[in-house]
Design an enzyme around this catalytic site. Structure first.
Site, mmCIF file in Angstrom:
data_model
loop_
_atom_site.group_PDB
_atom_site.id
_atom_site.type_symbol
_atom_site.label_atom_id
_atom_site.label_comp_id
_atom_site.label_asym_id
_atom_site.label_seq_id
_atom_site.Cartn_x
_atom_site.Cartn_y
_atom_site.Cartn_z
ATOM 1 N N ALA A 248 26.515 101.356 56.003
ATOM 2 C CA ALA A 248 27.610 102.270 56.354
ATOM 3 C C ALA A 248 27.122 103.704 56.281
ATOM 4 O O ALA A 248 26.236 104.040 55.484
ATOM 5 C CB ALA A 248 28.812 102.063 55.428
ATOM 6 N N ASP A 249 27.714 104.551 57.111
ATOM 7 C CA ASP A 249 27.374 105.967 57.102
ATOM 8 C C ASP A 249 28.613 106.774 57.456
ATOM 9 O O ASP A 249 29.397 106.379 58.320
ATOM 10 C CB ASP A 249 26.261 106.269 58.105
ATOM 11 C CG ASP A 249 25.714 107.680 57.933
ATOM 12 O OD1 ASP A 249 24.925 107.888 56.986
ATOM 13 O OD2 ASP A 249 26.103 108.571 58.711
ATOM 14 N N THR A 250 28.777 107.904 56.768
ATOM 15 C CA THR A 250 29.958 108.748 56.973
ATOM 16 C C THR A 250 29.535 110.175 57.290
ATOM 17 O O THR A 250 28.620 110.709 56.654
ATOM 18 C CB THR A 250 30.843 108.754 55.701
ATOM 19 O OG1 THR A 250 31.245 107.416 55.398
ATOM 20 C CG2 THR A 250 32.093 109.611 55.895
#
Length: 209
Positions: free
Chosen positions: A86-88
């Site tokens: 995941a990446d934000t």
């Protein structure tokens, strides 16, 4: 997209390719029947100038998941794992705001964000260890930050909370006091949209409840 049956290869564990304690807590909150292992990875977070925010978070999340896959293969792990990356990012006026390199950059980001609305994107990549097959998706949430004085910004940065946060604030911590309103998934802003993740897990016959 392949059918559930062809994807369900007796997955024996989930691997979260993240060092984020927030994402670890969110995955744990799903209380899944499968064991969840944490595998921190060091990945290149450089991006292409022409990438859209959606491409940025999906490609970086895939990069993290694939790095974890490489580590599993080096360990000669035999279990069929579903790896989650995941990446934000925070986006303001088309500019991608990642994690600040220092406190001065954190202050500069918060000066730009204060009193305005911005978008938060989180991408999720699910990768099967047996085949390397990947599924990518993302969510976007709009966040409006309240006006902040220079003193408020300095005090918040001095707490240290912004240092490892995209956009230099954490909505699940003291940063919650900086936010006026959100439109969309709250957990997306924290760093892992659970509604989206549960839908993705369902395609592998992994039920949340």
């Amino acid at each position: 997209m392949e059918s559930k049956l062809s994807r369900n290869e007796a997955i024996s564990q989930l691997v979260l390719a993240s060092s984020s304690p927030r994402r670890k807590e969110l995955v744990a909150s799903l209380d899944l029947s499968l064991p969840v292992y944490i595998l921190s990875t060091d990945t290149d977070e450089s991006i292409e100038a022409h990438w859209s925010p959606e491409q940025v978070v999906e490609q970086l999340s895939l990069r993290k998941a694939n790095a974890a896959l490489d580590l599993l293969q080096q360990k000669q792990a035999v279990e069929t794992s579903l790896i989650i990356g995941a990446d934000t990012i925070v986006v303001l006026d088309g500019d991608v705001l990642g994690k600040p390199v220092d406190d001065d950059e954190a202050k500069a980001m918060l000066r730009r964000l204060q009193g305005r609305a911005h978008e938060v994107y989180t991408g999720i990549a699910c990768v099967l260890s047996s085949s390397g097959e990947a599924q990518l998706a993302h969510r976007m949430t709009k966040v409006k930050m309240k006006p902040l004085s220079e003193e408020q910004i300095a005090r918040y940065v001095a707490t240290g909370e912004p240092r490892d946060k995209a956009g230099s604030y954490g909505i699940q911590g003291l940063g919650s006091t900086l936010v006026d309103e959100i439109e969309g998934c709250y957990f997306n802003v924290v760093g892992l949209p659970l509604s989206l993740l549960s839908d993705m897990l369902a395609t592998y016959d992994i039920a949340v409840f």
